[in-house]
Design an enzyme around this catalytic site. Structure first.
Site, mmCIF file in Angstrom:
data_model
loop_
_atom_site.group_PDB
_atom_site.id
_atom_site.type_symbol
_atom_site.label_atom_id
_atom_site.label_comp_id
_atom_site.label_asym_id
_atom_site.label_seq_id
_atom_site.Cartn_x
_atom_site.Cartn_y
_atom_site.Cartn_z
ATOM 1 N N ASN A 33 0.760 -1.129 0.247
ATOM 2 C CA ASN A 33 0.009 -0.032 0.094
ATOM 3 C C ASN A 33 0.801 1.297 0.147
ATOM 4 O O ASN A 33 1.715 1.398 0.823
ATOM 5 C CB ASN A 33 -0.603 -0.001 1.138
ATOM 6 C CG ASN A 33 -1.879 1.214 1.171
ATOM 7 O OD1 ASN A 33 -1.625 2.208 1.275
ATOM 8 N ND2 ASN A 33 -3.068 0.784 1.480
ATOM 9 N N HIS A 68 -3.121 -0.024 -3.585
ATOM 10 C CA HIS A 68 -3.048 -0.973 -2.439
ATOM 11 C C HIS A 68 -2.131 -1.950 -2.617
ATOM 12 O O HIS A 68 -1.392 -2.347 -3.760
ATOM 13 C CB HIS A 68 -4.493 -1.585 -2.604
ATOM 14 C CG HIS A 68 -5.601 -0.580 -1.901
ATOM 15 N ND1 HIS A 68 -6.894 -1.111 -1.662
ATOM 16 C CD2 HIS A 68 -5.697 0.713 -1.758
ATOM 17 C CE1 HIS A 68 -7.471 -0.065 -1.445
ATOM 18 N NE2 HIS A 68 -7.065 1.117 -1.330
ATOM 19 N N CYS A 95 -10.014 -5.635 0.055
ATOM 20 C CA CYS A 95 -11.056 -4.728 -0.044
ATOM 21 C C CYS A 95 -12.014 -5.146 -1.291
ATOM 22 O O CYS A 95 -11.534 -5.797 -2.291
ATOM 23 C CB CYS A 95 -10.434 -3.379 0.271
ATOM 24 S SG CYS A 95 -10.002 -2.797 -1.488
ATOM 25 N N ASP A 128 -7.818 5.172 5.076
ATOM 26 C CA ASP A 128 -7.502 3.981 4.152
ATOM 27 C C ASP A 128 -8.907 3.274 4.016
ATOM 28 O O ASP A 128 -9.335 2.550 3.023
ATOM 29 C CB ASP A 128 -6.523 3.387 4.576
ATOM 30 C CG ASP A 128 -5.953 2.231 3.723
ATOM 31 O OD1 ASP A 128 -5.506 2.958 2.722
ATOM 32 O OD2 ASP A 128 -6.141 0.931 3.707
#
Ligand SMILES: [Zn+2]
Length: 143
Positions: free
Chosen positions: A37, A48, A75, A138
């Site tokens: 990241n 990321h 994610c 984030d």
């Protein structure tokens, strides 16, 4: 394989960034790409761990047999990338500090392995305690 991703995450932590690392491995287990990241380092919220490793691997004719290894549950954005390019296997360091979308990946036929690695948990726990502002930024959470 998780060691490579964890080394990236630790490097990110040392740089003052969000300590999430990833690596992409080929069908033969060879390393194709690695990254972390870089929200803070590059002032770029789109980098990321998984996307950095993916880009580091460059153009691949096929993602058949590849494995994306990440220190933290991916994610939506990274899970979308995994499905988009047909990466068939994901190894997740831990899902205690953040439950991403790996269940959704599994529903879509991706093989998901959650290692529950204590070093990954400790690194994220330390980071979240030290930098709750950066962590909330984030994950897009309002404080
Ligand atoms: Zn992501």
């Amino acid at each position: 394989m998780l060691r490579v991703a964890l080394a990236e995450a630790r490097a990110g932590y040392a740089e003052g960034g969000v300590p999430i690392g990833a690596a992409l491995f080929g069908p033969d287990g060879g390393l194709l790409g690695r990254g972390r990241n870089r929200r803070v380092q590059d002032d770029d919220p789109s980098v990321h761990g998984e996307t950095a490793a993916f880009r580091d691997a460059g153009r691949q004719r096929s993602y058949r047999g590849t494995t994306m290894v990440t220190t933290l549950s991916p994610c939506w954005y990274c899970s979308g990338l995994i499905l988009q390019f047909g990466i068939p296997r994901v190894v997740v360091g831990e899902d205690r500090t953040f439950e991403g979308r790996h269940a959704w990946l599994a529903e879509h036929g991706v093989e998901v392995i959650v290692v529950d690695d204590p070093e990954c948990v400790e690194l994220m726990t330390t980071f979240i305690k030290e930098r709750p502002d950066l962590w909330n930024e984030d994950i897009g959470a309002d404080e």
